[in-house]
Scaffold this motif. Structure first.
Motif, PDB file in Angstrom:
ATOM      1  N   ALA A   4       0.864  -1.177   0.000  1.00 31.24           N
ATOM      2  CA  ALA A   4       0.000   0.000   0.000  1.00 31.24           C
ATOM      3  C   ALA A   4       0.901   1.229   0.000  1.00 31.24           C
ATOM      4  N   VAL A   6       0.954   5.483   0.996  1.00 27.51           N
ATOM      5  CA  VAL A   6       0.325   6.643   1.628  1.00 27.51           C
ATOM      6  C   VAL A   6       1.019   7.894   1.108  1.00 27.51           C
ATOM      7  N   ARG A  21       3.351   2.675  -7.829  1.00 28.00           N
ATOM      8  CA  ARG A  21       2.313   1.642  -7.936  1.00 28.00           C
ATOM      9  C   ARG A  21       2.370   0.927  -9.281  1.00 28.00           C
ATOM     10  N   TYR A  31      -1.692  -4.455  -5.056  1.00 33.34           N
ATOM     11  CA  TYR A  31      -2.025  -3.312  -4.214  1.00 33.34           C
ATOM     12  C   TYR A  31      -3.166  -3.701  -3.289  1.00 33.34           C
ATOM     13  N   GLU A  33      -4.849  -2.076   0.287  1.00 35.76           N
ATOM     14  CA  GLU A  33      -4.837  -1.075   1.362  1.00 35.76           C
ATOM     15  C   GLU A  33      -5.233  -1.655   2.710  1.00 35.76           C
ATOM     16  N   ASP A  34      -5.877  -2.816   2.716  1.00 36.10           N
ATOM     17  CA  ASP A  34      -6.371  -3.394   3.968  1.00 36.10           C
ATOM     18  C   ASP A  34      -5.331  -4.250   4.677  1.00 36.10           C
ATOM     19  N   VAL A  39       4.221  -0.970   3.502  1.00 36.84           N
ATOM     20  CA  VAL A  39       3.568   0.327   3.329  1.00 36.84           C
ATOM     21  C   VAL A  39       4.643   1.336   2.943  1.00 36.84           C
ATOM     22  N   TYR A  55      -1.914   2.109  10.028  1.00 41.98           N
ATOM     23  CA  TYR A  55      -1.645   0.668  10.041  1.00 41.98           C
ATOM     24  C   TYR A  55      -1.079   0.176  11.375  1.00 41.98           C
TER      25      TYR A  55
END
Length: 265
Positions: A4, A6, A21, A31, A33-34, A39, A55
């Motif tokens: 992920a 940020v 990405r 990818y 995000e969860d 990260v 996170y």
């Protein structure tokens, strides 16, 4: 591997995010995000703090990498000109895990029915009064150490010792040491009132507890987050059992970071 990103949110950082990405997805990385395994923070230290808090529930399963696009990137190993090198390193080589200590903050209230508030800080936590002089009893390892009067107190991690703590005259502590540091904010010292007048460094088996003296409401910060805590019985600080994990693909020793951030060439 799942990843992920940020972003700081400015156009330049977002452009780098799209590039990273796209490159990683070309290498068949997914990818997510969860539940990311890595990260990547793109921005400055503020962006990295945001990524950490986003996170913090996955610290055992997630490692962090920083790409520095601002003026100060203490947590960042990489700069935009090295994005392709970073992507290749992630895709082609294994990383070394480096762990830094964190700070546990526990707030207990006078009302027994009210649930404790628990926070986790990467840099520091500060406590100030809502109005008037900040007066608080400082207990260390269960014993009264002093009654502090002044603007407030800052409790920092070793990595956070280079942030607000440093501006308060605190020491810089290497993050291999599991400790917390207490620094004063404009203490009142005269013939009547006295404080230690020096930063205190506590080991991992010591706790610091702040107990209200004159009023029970406080402004509490945890890194970049702020909270109004009312009817406080006490606030406890200690070295957390949790740690943040950095994915290191190249050496960047702590003292080199300090020098690059504050002294330069």
């Amino acid at each position: 591997m799942k990843f992920a990103i940020v972003s700081k949110g400015d156009p330049q950082s977002n452009e780098y995010v799209q590039k990273i990405r796209s490159y990683l997805e070309d290498f068949r990385f997914r990818y997510d995000e969860d539940q990311p395994e890595i990260v990547i923070s793109v921005g400055g230290d503020g962006t990295f703090l945001y990524a950490f808090h986003k996170y913090k529930g996955r610290l055992e399963h997630t490692a962090f990498v920083g790409v520095h696009t601002g003026h100060l990137g203490f947590y960042a190993d990489w700069v935009p000109e090295e994005i392709e090198k970073l992507v290749i390193a992630i895709a082609k080589s294994s990383f070394r895990i480096v762990e830094y200590p964190l700070l546990d903050v526990l707030v207990r209230y006078n009302q027994p029915a009210k649930r404790d508030s628990q926070y986790l800080a990467l840099n520091e936590s500060t406590v100030k009064s809502v109005e008037g002089t900040f007066v608080i009893d400082v207990e260390i390892k269960g014993e009264l150490f002093e009654r502090f009067r002044g603007d407030g107190l800052c409790v920092s991690t070793p990595s956070g010792s280079t942030a607000y703590n440093k501006a308060l005259g605190g020491a810089i502590i290497h993050p291999s040491l599991e400790a917390i540091q207490i620094a004063e904010m404009a203490s009142i010292n005269n013939r009547v009132f006295r404080t230690i007048g020096s930063p205190l460094i506590l080991p991992s088996h010591h706790t610091c507890v702040l107990k209200p003296v004159t009023q029970p409401d406080f402004l509490v910060t945890v890194d970049h987050l702020s909270f109004l805590e009312k009817d406080v019985k006490w606030i406890q600080f200690r070295v957390s059992e949790k740690k943040i994990r950095f994915a290191r693909y190249k050496p960047f020793p702590f003292w080199s970071r300090v020098r690059a951030s504050f002294i330069g060439d």
